[in-house]
Design a protein around this motif. Structure first.
Motif, PDB file in Angstrom:
ATOM      1  N   ASP A   1      -5.820  -6.884   0.739  1.00  0.00           N
ATOM      2  CA  ASP A   1      -5.488  -5.657   1.468  1.00  0.00           C
ATOM      3  C   ASP A   1      -3.985  -5.403   1.404  1.00  0.00           C
TER       4      ASP A   1
ATOM      5  N   GLU B   1       0.824  -1.213   0.000  1.00  0.00           N
ATOM      6  CA  GLU B   1       0.000   0.000   0.000  1.00  0.00           C
ATOM      7  C   GLU B   1       0.859   1.265   0.000  1.00  0.00           C
TER       8      GLU B   1
ATOM      9  N   SER C   1      -6.617  -4.384  -3.417  1.00  0.00           N
ATOM     10  CA  SER C   1      -7.795  -4.118  -2.592  1.00  0.00           C
ATOM     11  C   SER C   1      -8.996  -4.820  -3.196  1.00  0.00           C
TER      12      SER C   1
ATOM     13  N   ARG D   1      -2.318  -3.210   2.688  1.00  0.00           N
ATOM     14  CA  ARG D   1      -1.752  -2.721   3.953  1.00  0.00           C
ATOM     15  C   ARG D   1      -1.171  -3.851   4.790  1.00  0.00           C
TER      16      ARG D   1
ATOM     17  N   PRO E   1      -0.659   2.572  -3.694  1.00  0.00           N
ATOM     18  CA  PRO E   1      -1.905   2.780  -2.962  1.00  0.00           C
ATOM     19  C   PRO E   1      -3.131   2.359  -3.770  1.00  0.00           C
TER      20      PRO E   1
END
Length: 408
Positions: free
Chosen positions: A140, A127, A135, A142, A131
């Motif tokens: 995810d 991420e 997702s 992150r 970014p």
């Protein structure tokens, strides 16, 4: 005035034995390095390499080329089969081929160089650099680090373009997929597991690494490979062909069967199903050997980054069947040697090609083998080819005095 102590007969005998043992070791070393011994060893190496290459074509593989570089710099090659089933043209020992997933070792080396330069951290998340790219559907970015991408522990599901029939091949062999398109396909699926909780080979993970290289440096992954690896090492036959579907000469044609017992299809002319860092490079056995020798010899990475690259974990049971004892590092696999210790390398396969390689832990003895026209009809056929290919690598690295057998 002091006098030297007088040795007892027993001490003198021990000293004589030590000296005799030392003399025997020195004599043996000199004898092993004598021209006659070296010539005999070269003959044995060459004989084994030819025998093992022929054993692979005996399983139905169209063509094989192999190259062994010994610890004293000898360069031995062996070929078997044909480069073209129609003309029966012989296989060239200097032929170009698509190295497929061996490309991942080059990409991982660039990432680790960037880490050594302080431009990124292996613990950075996806991420941070991309970014919003990973997702949806439980994915995810992150929770996925660069290290997890390198070591196939991200959990990202592969939805990877492939050819399912001869008709499908002819229809799509010139198709080009961007990195973004490949990642978007994967994001349609839920993760295979939570990041860091398992191991599963992921091409999409290396596509993401290629995208991260672009974001960090402002240059494509293949430009960084060129500037950081192939040019400095003089790998004049290793390059990214872009969207060109052809290979430079010399090269062997490669073939595939899309159904058991079906006709052979020449699949040489194609863009390739992967060109975004998960695969994509073209090379030769000489260049692949030179790359892995430089990598394990410490010429491409600082000591700390090479040590991280060699921190391994077990691969899945499915991969263990084809690569017994294999452990995955960061873009580099270790495999056990029958003579003790391990060797390092990375295999690759794509549309009839298989590339295997191995280098001892000190980077001094290495072997690369390229198989063309691998058209196995069943998993058992694939397993037999993998076993024969692994035997060639093991024999090449294990059958000479001085082979490095450490567990580093």
């Amino acid at each position: 005035m002091t006098t030297s102590p007088i040795r007892s007969p027993r001490r003198r005998a021990r000293s004589v034995r030590r000296n005799l043992a030392l003399a025997a070791i020195v004599a043996g070393t000199l004898s092993a390095s004598a021209p006659g011994a070296m010539a005999a060893r070269q003959h044995d190496d060459q004989k084994r390499l030819r025998r093992d290459a022929a054993a692979i074509t005996a399983l139905g593989v169209t063509g094989v080329q192999a190259r062994l570089i010994t610890s004293d710099g000898r360069n031995l090659t062996a070929t078997s089969g044909v480069a073209d089933v129609a003309t029966r043209r012989p296989v060239s020992p200097n032929g170009h081929f698509r190295i497929a997933s061996v490309t991942k070792a080059f990409v991982a080396t660039v990432i680790l160089q960037l880490a050594g330069d302080g431009r990124l951290s292996l613990d950075d998340t996806v991420e941070r650099w991309l970014p919003g790219v990973v997702s949806g559907n439980g994915n995810d970015g992150r929770t996925i680090t660069i290290r997890r991408l390198l070591q196939h522990t991200s959990g990202i599901h592969d939805d990877y373009p492939d050819y399912t029939s001869a008709e499908d091949f002819y229809r799509h062999r010139y198709d080009v997929y961007t990195a973004e398109q490949t990642v978007a396909r994967a994001m349609r699926h839920r993760p295979d597991f939570q990041p860091g909780e398992d191991w599963s080979y992921s091409n999409t993970g290396y596509v993401l690494l290629g995208m991260i290289i672009q974001r960090v440096t402002g240059h494509s992954w293949h430009e960084e490979v060129r500037d950081r690896i192939t040019r400095p090492l003089g790998l004049h036959h290793t390059f990214w062909p872009g969207t060109s579907p052809t290979l430079p000469r010399p090269h062997a044609e490669t073939y595939q069967r899309f159904q058991p017992g079906g006709p052979l299809v020449d699949v040489t002319e194609q863009v390739g199903s992967g060109t975004n860092g998960e695969a994509g490079l073209v090379s030769t056995t000489a260049d692949v050997n030179r790359f892995f020798r430089a990598l394990l010899g410490g010429r491409l990475l600082p000591e700390a980054q090479l040590a991280q690259m060699k921190q391994t974990m077990p691969v899945s049971g499915e991969y263990q069947r084809f690569m017994p004892g294999a452990r995955d590092g960061l873009g580099l696999f270790s495999r056990p040697l029958s003579c003790g210790g391990v060797y390092w390398g990375h295999e690759g396969g794509d549309s009839g090609w298989i590339t295997a390689d191995g280098v001892t832990a000190d980077g001094r003895r290495s072997v690369t083998v390229s198989l063309s026209g691998v058209y196995a009809d069943s998993p058992d056929d694939v397993l037999r080819v993998e076993q024969a290919e692994s035997k060639l690598v093991d024999d090449a690295l294990c059958t000479a005095p001085g082979t490095d057998r450490t567990q580093s």
